[in-house]
Design an enzyme around this catalytic site. Structure first.
Site: not given
Ligand SMILES: O=P(O)(O)OC[C@@H](O)CO
Ligand SMILES: [Mg+2]
Length: 239
Positions: A19, A21, A184
């Protein structure tokens, strides 16, 4: 003298999906600051219980949750929410820094020829902005799947993005049970399990522990990752 028994290898991981973010990049704080500002205009406050529902989601889905949860239905549309968020995020994203341990983990797995990819709910244009400072490191990825990819029909917690990312390794011997996901967010952990993949969660300390129960392993940081436990070559191994 008996050699110390090695921890039983519970999996033979062959591929890794990250992942982005909140896991590789310290960007969830940008979303929080911006969402707090938008709510402040309506005299409302943003809290981690709402954050926990939004993180990891595609933009429009996150917007719908934001509006419904805060009682802004009729006052703000998901599209307006995204547009207002976009203006502020656009200035922040190029400053995105790596999470602790991210670079060392990526470089080690690459050095040991473990195929890796990123599977992020973020839009491709946001991925490009966020990775401004991390081009060389992210070039070690076999590929990147973003939330706006037409093959990703349903966002996390649906399995789509992780199944698409696994498929794009183009490895006929790949088994989803041997693809390790790093996440996360609760939605990401659910998506990994829906895809039949084990998942290591590195949650923000503010996330309620009750929302961190599903992951196969929970770490305080990527620095704590135990390679041997997953059948991966450790830092000291000659493998
Ligand atoms: O899948 P990720 O990279 O965590 O994207 C999260 C983004 O949508 C913000 O919460
Ligand atoms: Mg994330």
């Amino acid at each position: 003298m008996m050699a110390a028994l090695k921890p039983a290898v519970t999996r033979q991981i062959t591929h890794v999906l990250f992942d982005m973010d909140g896991l590789l990049l310290d960007t969830e704080k940008f979303y929080t600051v911006v969402q707090e500002k938008i709510l402040a205009d309506y005299g409302k406050t943003f809290d981690w219980s709402l954050k926990a529902k939004m993180m990891g989601k595609k933009a429009l889905e996150a917007g719908q949750i934001f509006i419904q949860d805060t009682g802004l239905t009729g006052l703000l549309t998901p599209e307006e929410f995204i547009q207002r968020r976009e203006v502020m995020l656009h200035a922040m994203f190029p400053e995105s820094d790596l999470m602790p341990g991210a670079e060392r983990l990526i470089r080690h797995l690459h050095a040991k020829n473990i195929p890796m990819a990123i599977a992020t709910s973020s839009h491709r244009r946001h991925f490009e902005l966020k990775s401004t400072k991390h081009g060389p490191l992210f070039s070690l990825m076999h590929h990147v799947v973003t939330g706006d990819d037409p093959s990703v029909v349903h966002g996390k917690p649906a399995p789509d993005i992780f199944l698409v990312a696994a498929d794009r390794f183009e490895d006929p011997d790949l088994k989803v049970a041997n693809v390790l996901v790093f996440e996360d967010a609760p939605s990401g952990v659910a998506a990994a399990h829906a895809a039949g993949m084990p998942v290591v969660m590195v949650p923000d300390p503010n996330l309620a522990t009750s929302l961190c129960q599903e992951a196969d392993q929970v770490l305080a940081s990527l620095n704590d990752f135990d390679y041997a436990h997953w059948g991966l070559p450790s830092m000291s191994s000659e493998q």
